[in-house]
Design a protein around this motif. Sequence first.
Motif, short mmCIF file in Angstrom:
data_model
loop_
_atom_site.label_atom_id
_atom_site.label_comp_id
_atom_site.label_asym_id
_atom_site.label_seq_id
_atom_site.Cartn_x
_atom_site.Cartn_y
_atom_site.Cartn_z
N ARG A 33 27.14 -40.66 -32.77
CA ARG A 33 26.70 -41.72 -33.68
C ARG A 33 25.31 -42.19 -33.27
N VAL A 34 24.39 -42.17 -34.24
CA VAL A 34 23.01 -42.59 -34.00
C VAL A 34 22.57 -43.50 -35.14
N GLU A 35 21.89 -44.59 -34.84
CA GLU A 35 21.37 -45.45 -35.88
C GLU A 35 20.06 -46.10 -35.46
N VAL A 36 19.25 -46.40 -36.45
CA VAL A 36 17.95 -46.99 -36.19
C VAL A 36 18.09 -48.47 -35.86
N VAL A 37 17.33 -48.92 -34.87
CA VAL A 37 17.27 -50.34 -34.52
C VAL A 37 15.94 -50.93 -35.01
N SER A 38 14.86 -50.22 -34.74
CA SER A 38 13.54 -50.62 -35.22
C SER A 38 12.68 -49.37 -35.31
N ARG A 39 11.41 -49.52 -35.56
CA ARG A 39 10.54 -48.37 -35.82
C ARG A 39 10.55 -47.35 -34.68
N PHE A 40 10.55 -47.80 -33.44
CA PHE A 40 10.50 -46.91 -32.29
C PHE A 40 11.80 -46.92 -31.48
N LEU A 63 27.38 -41.86 -27.07
CA LEU A 63 27.77 -40.54 -26.59
C LEU A 63 29.16 -40.56 -25.98
N THR A 64 29.80 -39.39 -26.01
CA THR A 64 31.04 -39.21 -25.26
C THR A 64 30.85 -38.12 -24.21
N GLN A 65 29.68 -37.50 -24.21
CA GLN A 65 29.35 -36.49 -23.20
C GLN A 65 28.56 -37.13 -22.06
N GLY A 66 28.32 -36.33 -21.04
CA GLY A 66 27.52 -36.82 -19.93
C GLY A 66 26.69 -35.71 -19.32
N LEU A 67 26.01 -34.94 -20.18
CA LEU A 67 25.16 -33.86 -19.68
C LEU A 67 23.97 -34.43 -18.92
N ASN A 68 23.42 -33.64 -18.03
CA ASN A 68 22.30 -34.08 -17.20
C ASN A 68 21.10 -34.48 -18.05
N GLY A 118 28.31 -46.03 -47.91
CA GLY A 118 29.58 -45.49 -47.45
C GLY A 118 29.62 -45.37 -45.95
N ASN A 119 30.07 -44.18 -45.48
CA ASN A 119 30.20 -43.97 -44.04
C ASN A 119 28.94 -43.42 -43.41
N LYS A 120 27.88 -43.18 -44.20
CA LYS A 120 26.66 -42.64 -43.64
C LYS A 120 25.83 -43.74 -43.00
N SER A 173 22.27 -36.80 -34.34
CA SER A 173 23.69 -37.05 -34.60
C SER A 173 24.46 -35.75 -34.83
N ARG A 174 23.79 -34.72 -35.33
CA ARG A 174 24.46 -33.45 -35.63
C ARG A 174 24.66 -32.60 -34.38
N GLY A 175 23.77 -32.74 -33.41
CA GLY A 175 23.86 -31.93 -32.20
C GLY A 175 22.57 -31.18 -31.95
N VAL A 176 22.16 -31.11 -30.67
CA VAL A 176 20.89 -30.50 -30.28
C VAL A 176 21.15 -29.47 -29.19
N PRO A 177 20.50 -28.30 -29.25
CA PRO A 177 20.69 -27.29 -28.20
C PRO A 177 19.95 -27.65 -26.91
N ILE A 178 20.69 -27.92 -25.86
CA ILE A 178 20.12 -28.17 -24.54
C ILE A 178 21.05 -27.56 -23.49
N LEU A 179 20.49 -27.15 -22.39
CA LEU A 179 21.28 -26.68 -21.24
C LEU A 179 22.30 -25.60 -21.61
N GLY A 180 21.91 -24.71 -22.53
CA GLY A 180 22.78 -23.60 -22.89
C GLY A 180 23.96 -23.95 -23.77
N THR A 181 23.94 -25.12 -24.39
CA THR A 181 25.03 -25.50 -25.27
C THR A 181 24.48 -26.38 -26.40
N ILE A 182 25.35 -26.78 -27.31
CA ILE A 182 24.98 -27.71 -28.36
C ILE A 182 25.67 -29.04 -28.06
#
Length: 300
Positions: free
Chosen positions: A169-176, A182-187, A291-293, A155-164
């Motif tokens: 928004r990410v949330e758990v559905v089940s164990r796996f 997303l609002t991006q569309g990186l490869n 709260g909002n978390k 949710s915070r951001g991950v370095p891929i393809l030369g950018t962050i």
Amino acid sequence: MTENGKRLNKFISESGHCSRREADKLIEKKRVTINGKTPELGTKVLPGDVVAVDGKTIGASADNKSDRIYIAYHKPIGITCTTERHVKGNIIDAIKHKQRIFPIGRLDKPSEGLIFLTSDGDIVNKILRAENAHDKEYVVTVDKPVSERFIERMSRGVPILGTITNPCRVEVVSRFVFKIILTQGLNRQIRRMCEYLGYEVTKLKRTRIMNVDLKGLKPGQWRDLSEAELSEINEAVKGSRKTSAKADTQAQSHISKRPYADIVNQADSPNPKSSGKYRIDNKPAKAKSSGNKLSLKRKK
């Protein structure tokens, strides 16, 4: 068409032949002619001009878009999002629509889920522009239990393809399984993000684009978008660039002025305000938030 004409790529895309980006490629490859002559990028089409692609005349589209096609398709695993008919399992042959259409964006061959197809090349860029911040929701299954640290990092951001990647928004559905918006569309963005964090995606399904979801569509089925859905989409893309670009700038302002290496170092470091908070053993998290978390209470 105005007195000064219309840009060639826009004329081609509005005709329903392809998107503006694809039109530019056709022009660069000298496959387009105006009145029998090969034009350059940026050439304008004037009233009475005859435009052809590969020798076939392209007609102007109706101004009210009444002749345009907009469909929602549940792409099955194994279908490739290409209009190249020589590619086995291409999306055009899979749908078998009577009119010429092309996909808006793409889904990887091993992925399934919702994708739009249209004959309106003008709307493609408006939906795909990252700065317009249009939601795309996915349900993702991975090969290891989803940890609290994994959710926070995704949710915070991950370095891929030369950018962050942008915060999301990410949330758990089940164990796996987790859900991500997303609002991006990186490869291969989600797969790359998971891979960076030591996870492998075993199943990926896009369940929603903007206001349209997969409800009622089985894999391989498609339907026309309703008037209400189209109205909402057109309202969302109308003038949205300025607003979302501002939000995108604010979200990324803290990293845009520093070298990429520094950004990666921060992304790989624990959050200084919550050092030691996140589990790294991939065991099921027990913590809850309020709260909002995001809540990490898993559904049974």
